[in-house]
Design an enzyme around this catalytic site. Structure first.
Site, PDB file in Angstrom:
ATOM      1  N   CYS A   2      57.417  16.613 -26.536  1.00  0.00           N
ATOM      2  CA  CYS A   2      58.960  16.790 -26.227  1.00  0.00           C
ATOM      3  C   CYS A   2      59.382  18.272 -26.659  1.00  0.00           C
ATOM      4  CB  CYS A   2      59.632  15.618 -26.926  1.00  0.00           C
ATOM      5  SG  CYS A   2      59.236  13.902 -26.361  1.00  0.00           S
ATOM      6  N   ARG A  27      55.092  22.455 -22.641  1.00  0.00           N
ATOM      7  CA  ARG A  27      54.832  21.747 -23.634  1.00  0.00           C
ATOM      8  C   ARG A  27      54.432  20.576 -22.954  1.00  0.00           C
ATOM      9  NH1 ARG A  27      56.806  22.738 -29.210  1.00  0.00           N
ATOM     10  NH2 ARG A  27      56.919  20.507 -29.630  1.00  0.00           N
ATOM     11  N   TRP A  75      58.453  13.693 -22.979  1.00  0.00           N
ATOM     12  CA  TRP A  75      57.072  13.277 -22.882  1.00  0.00           C
ATOM     13  C   TRP A  75      56.840  11.687 -23.130  1.00  0.00           C
ATOM     14  CZ3 TRP A  75      52.384  11.673 -25.045  1.00  0.00           C
ATOM     15  CH2 TRP A  75      51.301  11.914 -24.303  1.00  0.00           C
ATOM     16  N   ASN A  99      62.088  14.043 -31.239  1.00  0.00           N
ATOM     17  CA  ASN A  99      60.693  14.603 -30.744  1.00  0.00           C
ATOM     18  C   ASN A  99      59.758  13.694 -31.813  1.00  0.00           C
ATOM     19  OD1 ASN A  99      58.074  15.554 -30.274  1.00  0.00           O
ATOM     20  ND2 ASN A  99      58.238  17.631 -30.863  1.00  0.00           N
ATOM     21  N   GLY A 100      58.647  12.886 -31.674  1.00  0.00           N
ATOM     22  CA  GLY A 100      58.205  12.267 -32.526  1.00  0.00           C
ATOM     23  C   GLY A 100      58.223  10.626 -32.095  1.00  0.00           C
ATOM     24  N   GLU A 479      33.173  22.656 -24.145  1.00  0.00           N
ATOM     25  CA  GLU A 479      34.567  23.593 -23.779  1.00  0.00           C
ATOM     26  C   GLU A 479      34.695  23.543 -22.078  1.00  0.00           C
ATOM     27  OE1 GLU A 479      37.190  23.981 -25.123  1.00  0.00           O
ATOM     28  OE2 GLU A 479      38.063  25.437 -24.164  1.00  0.00           O
ATOM     29  N   LYS A 483      37.834  21.843 -19.972  1.00  0.00           N
ATOM     30  CA  LYS A 483      38.764  22.819 -19.346  1.00  0.00           C
ATOM     31  C   LYS A 483      39.162  22.601 -17.816  1.00  0.00           C
ATOM     32  CE  LYS A 483      40.113  24.673 -21.672  1.00  0.00           C
ATOM     33  NZ  LYS A 483      40.615  24.912 -22.938  1.00  0.00           N
ATOM     34  N   GLU A 486      40.757  19.295 -17.593  1.00  0.00           N
ATOM     35  CA  GLU A 486      42.140  19.238 -17.593  1.00  0.00           C
ATOM     36  C   GLU A 486      42.807  19.651 -16.674  1.00  0.00           C
ATOM     37  OE1 GLU A 486      42.354  22.460 -21.253  1.00  0.00           O
ATOM     38  OE2 GLU A 486      43.755  20.902 -21.223  1.00  0.00           O
ATOM     39  N   HIS A 502      17.988  10.870 -20.946  1.00  0.00           N
ATOM     40  CA  HIS A 502      17.956   9.811 -21.727  1.00  0.00           C
ATOM     41  C   HIS A 502      18.924   8.904 -21.308  1.00  0.00           C
ATOM     42  CE1 HIS A 502      15.026  10.944 -24.554  1.00  0.00           C
ATOM     43  NE2 HIS A 502      15.748  12.107 -24.595  1.00  0.00           N
ATOM     44  N   LYS A 601      51.247  20.215 -24.603  1.00  0.00           N
ATOM     45  CA  LYS A 601      50.609  21.590 -25.159  1.00  0.00           C
ATOM     46  C   LYS A 601      50.424  21.228 -26.614  1.00  0.00           C
ATOM     47  CE  LYS A 601      49.137  25.481 -25.702  1.00  0.00           C
ATOM     48  NZ  LYS A 601      47.801  25.842 -25.155  1.00  0.00           N
TER      49      LYS A 601
END
Ligand code: F6R
Length: 606
Positions: A2, A27, A75, A99-100, A479, A483, A486, A502, A601
């Site tokens: 948020c 964000r 969000w 926010n939270g 990594e 990337k 997402e 395996h 973010k």
């Protein structure tokens, strides 16, 4: 997550709020809203979707003058993406954004229900607004102090009281808030990107302190009503850094900013060809006293830790483990004063990483954080901090923050090896000089985009693919995979190349893409065998190899080679190639790479 903005001053508040929300779009969010004072009344406008949708609705009020208001990008956590659940929330005379997460909202809702008070949304935030309103008679500070005693969880609130026009009240626990008083008025936000337009000087609202913003000043008091002077901070970047500057996307801009970010992070820490942390106030005793390191972080930052582990263990022979921060607390970690816990975080606000850091401190471990955002919670709560100097990272997918994290990990490994005496000073000088060349090396590799773009187009219709590598290349595979996933929404998995057979090799059939990293000479022959294994099952192989690699043309469909570099530093080059693959694949699929769906973010909830 948020985004929060509040403004009270002598210019049009609606405009400040909408501009601020646009700056905070990066964000990640799914709806947005603003509330503002018009005379003695508070008007609220909300929209599901983008800030531009909200802007369209707010245009109805273009002739309405307002000098004070709050704005929010949501969000969703509690309750679906609807206008009713969108902030700001109103209860009685209280209008609030948050926010939270309020963890005890259910119990609080039951208490309120007993008093005949029912929420209209499904959010924990509305319950918080109701609790504050329930505590409110006529003194906002008193009401906030009383209400926060009841609230459990993380929060950053901006609150307006209908009978106190022109004032905004703020309090936080966990979630960040930064503020500044300027000649236009007082402004407060969830991060500097929304504030930079007004000032480079700012302060972080201390936790459990209340800020009262008026058009002329910001007054801070603790919960015992003592007035507190904030510690002022300064950022050395400006509005231009928070704009796309001619690039189509922030992600591409940030990929291109890596040489400068690396230079800014590495150069100030090299003195007489040796790594030097004197300016960061990190004593050598931190390294001499320890016998174990734990690196903990999330996502990309954790992947930087995997490379760091390899470097530190190779050079110092001190054992290093890397833990996912969200798991750290549940593993009953063994911590003592000879353990150094290194937390890595671009934002410095990731809730799980912060919780891991707190646990480490509670258990007597030494703590060092690698953080990009100045004054962030992780930076403030760590015993020692090494800032990365990447400037603001706006794209959700981390690029420049990752390579500067790698650079700091290398510097730590070199200094630690020096303190331990595990390698000669000459070797350290040699390694340090190589690291100093990395910004130039990365600059050189940036021009490989023209060869990567057509390869990425081949991945356009792919549903699933694999990244494989050994040693440092395995860490890089992790990594590369995150990337790609997402930003392109293609399913992918990173596998240690030797592990594929395996079980997972059963998924390799005709034309399944495999991105094989083979930049390390010591495992090159083994990588070739692993590539042959997937190749003979029909895989479409994209191979990334060192400059001198002898690669049989039949081994892969596409070969990307790095410019000449010592193997230990190859991750800096391979990282750029992997970033480009992710970026151009997402572009080929027509996606908004800067704001991938569902992602935020700065992940400030656990
Ligand atoms: C991926 C990405 C995330 C972050 C993770 C930790 O591109 O950006 O995986 O690395 O959310 O964030 P910070 O570094 O802010 O703690």
């Amino acid at each position: 997550m948020c985004g929060i903005i509040g403004f009270t001053g002598n210019i049009d508040a609606k405009e400040v709020l909408l501009q601020g929300l646009k700056a905070l779009e990066y964000r990640g969010y799914d709806s947005a809203g603003i509330s503002f004072f018009t005379d003695d009344k508070i008007t609220t406008v909300k929209a599901v979707g983008k800030v531009s949708d909200l802007e369209g609705k707010a245009a109805l009020f273009s002739n309405t003058s307002t000098k004070c208001g709050i704005g929010h990008t949501r969000w969703a956590t509690h309750g679906g993406v609807t206008e009713t659940n969108c902030h700001p929330h109103k209860s009685g005379r209280v209008t609030l954004i948050h926010n939270g997460i309020i963890e005890n909202y259910k119990e609080l809702a039951e208490e309120l229900a007993e008093k005949g008070k029912q929420p209209i949304s499904q959010t924990d935030t509305e319950i918080a607004a109701m609790v504050i309103d329930d505590c409110y008679k006529s003194n906002p500070l008193k009401a906030i102090r009383k209400a926060v005693k009841k609230l459990q969880g993380a929060y950053a609130f901006l609150i307006m009281f209908e009978d106190h026009p022109g004032s905004i009240y703020a309090i936080r626990n966990g979630s960040p808030l930064v503020a500044t008083a300027t000649k236009e008025g007082s402004v407060i936000a969830s991060d500097m990107v929304a504030l930079i337009k007004y000032s480079k000087d700012y302060f972080v609202l201390p936790e459990h302190h209340i800020a009262q913003l008026t058009s002329k000043s910001i007054k801070i008091t603790d919960l015992d009503q003592n007035e507190v002077e904030p510690d002022m901070l300064h950022v050395n970047w400006d509005m231009a850094a928070a704009r796309k500057g001619g690039y189509d996307y922030f992600m591409l801009k940030e990929i291109h900013e890596q040489p400068e970010a690396l230079r800014n992070t590495i150069s100030p820490r090299i003195k007489n060809n040796m790594p030097d942390f004197a300016a960061d106030a990190i004593p050598d005793s931190l390294f001499s006293d320890l016998n174990r390191i734990i690196i903990t972080a999330c996502g990309t930052a954790m992947h930087a830790g995997l490379i760091g582990k390899n470097m530190i263990e190779t050079l110092t022979r001190v054992p290093v483990s890397v833990d996912i921060a969200s798991e750290f607390r549940y593993q009953n970690p063994i911590l003592d004063k000879r353990t150094l816990v290194i937390t890595i975080s671009q934002s410095g606000e990731t809730a799980d990483t912060l919780a891991a850091l707190r646990l480490a401190r509670e258990n007597g471990a030494r703590t060092l954080s690698i953080v990009n955002v100045k004054g962030s919670s992780i930076a403030r709560e760590s015993e020692y901090v090494l800032y990365t100097h990447a400037g603001p990272e706006i794209a959700v997918a981390s690029t420049k923050a990752y390579t500067v994290q790698l650079a700091v990990m290398y510097l730590i490994a070199f200094r630690f090896a020096f303190v331990k005496g595990t390698i000669s000073n000459n070797e350290i000088v040699k390694l340090t000089k190589e690291l100093e060349k990395i910004p130039g090396f990365v600059n050189e590799i940036l021009s490989c985009d023209t060869s990567i773009e057509p390869i990425s187009k081949k991945l356009l219709k792919t549903e699933s693919l694999f990244f494989i590598g050994r040693g440092l290349d395995y860490a890089l595979s992790c990594e590369g995979s995150i990337k790609l996933k997402e930003v392109s929404y293609i399913h992918s998995e990173a596998y240690a190349a030797g592990e594929l057979k395996h079980g997972t090799i059963s998924l390799i059939t005709d034309n399944v893409p495999v991105i094989a990293l083979a930049t390390q000479e010591n495992v090159f022959a083994k990588m070739i065998s692993n590539i042959r294994e997937v190749r003979s099952r029909g895989a479409m192989v994209i191979m990334i190899a060192g400059a001198d690699a002898q690669v049989d043309a039949s081994l892969c469909d596409h070969l990307i080679t790095l410019p000449p570099i010592d193997d230990a530093f190859a991750p800096f080059g391979a990282a750029i190639i992997l970033q480009y693959i992710a970026y151009y694949t997402a572009i080929a699929r027509g996606l908004n790479v800067d704001q991938p769906r569902n992602l935020a973010k700065s992940v400030t909830v656990e």
